[in-house]
Scaffold this active site. Structure first.
Site, PDB file in Angstrom:
ATOM      1  N   ILE A  86       0.853  -1.187   0.000  1.00  0.00           N
ATOM      2  CA  ILE A  86       0.000   0.000   0.000  1.00  0.00           C
ATOM      3  C   ILE A  86       0.888   1.235   0.000  1.00  0.00           C
ATOM      4  O   ILE A  86       1.731   1.418   0.884  1.00  0.00           O
ATOM      5  CB  ILE A  86      -0.940   0.026   1.229  1.00  0.00           C
ATOM      6  N   GLU A  87       0.702   2.067  -1.003  1.00  0.00           N
ATOM      7  CA  GLU A  87       1.413   3.338  -1.131  1.00  0.00           C
ATOM      8  C   GLU A  87       0.412   4.439  -0.802  1.00  0.00           C
ATOM      9  O   GLU A  87      -0.661   4.496  -1.397  1.00  0.00           O
ATOM     10  CB  GLU A  87       1.934   3.480  -2.553  1.00  0.00           C
ATOM     11  N   VAL A  88       0.759   5.279   0.156  1.00  0.00           N
ATOM     12  CA  VAL A  88      -0.078   6.432   0.483  1.00  0.00           C
ATOM     13  C   VAL A  88       0.710   7.647   0.029  1.00  0.00           C
ATOM     14  O   VAL A  88       1.819   7.893   0.509  1.00  0.00           O
ATOM     15  CB  VAL A  88      -0.411   6.510   1.987  1.00  0.00           C
TER      16      VAL A  88
END
Length: 130
Positions: A123-125
């Site tokens: 997951i890339e925020v």
């Protein structure tokens, strides 16, 4: 006439445990949970998008042949600056695997922080504000 698509409507994440996965996305990324259909499927909504949660091994749900938990690499955009993303993830007990780092998003330069969801999906925020 040239064929083009306009936008992404939804995507599907195959997960080991819908309850654990839904709870994580609600708590960590602020998504809203929705049950839909006669089979009471689960989705997570944010902005104008939707993420459907498909239980691993679910029958009657058309998907790719090898849909496995933990095989996604997803980027979500927030209005928060990267230092606030780091602070929030830390407060949620989420281990940051990389970042903040500079990347290139769909609309230009972004600053990204990486972690994993309960199924191991990357997951890339990201933030366009730095």
């Amino acid at each position: 006439m040239r064929f083009t698509v306009d936008r992404l409507d939804h995507l599907v994440i195959t997960c080991r445990d819908v309850e654990i996965t839904a709870s994580w996305y609600q708590r960590v990324l602020g998504m809203e949970r929705e049950e839909y259909g006669r089979n009471r499927r689960n989705a997570l909504k944010f902005g104008g998008q939707k993420v459907n949660l498909r239980p691993y091994g679910a029958e009657g749900w058309t998907t790719c042949e090898d849909a496995m938990p933990g095989t996604q690499d997803l980027c979500f955009v927030t209005a928060l600056r990267s230092e606030h993303i780091v602070e929030h993830l830390s407060e949620c007990g989420v281990t940051i695997t990389e970042g903040p780092v500079h990347r290139l998003g769909a609309f230009g330069p972004i600053t990204s922080v990486y972690c994993h969801d309960p199924d191991g999906n990357l997951i890339e925020v990201a933030s366009y504000q730095g």
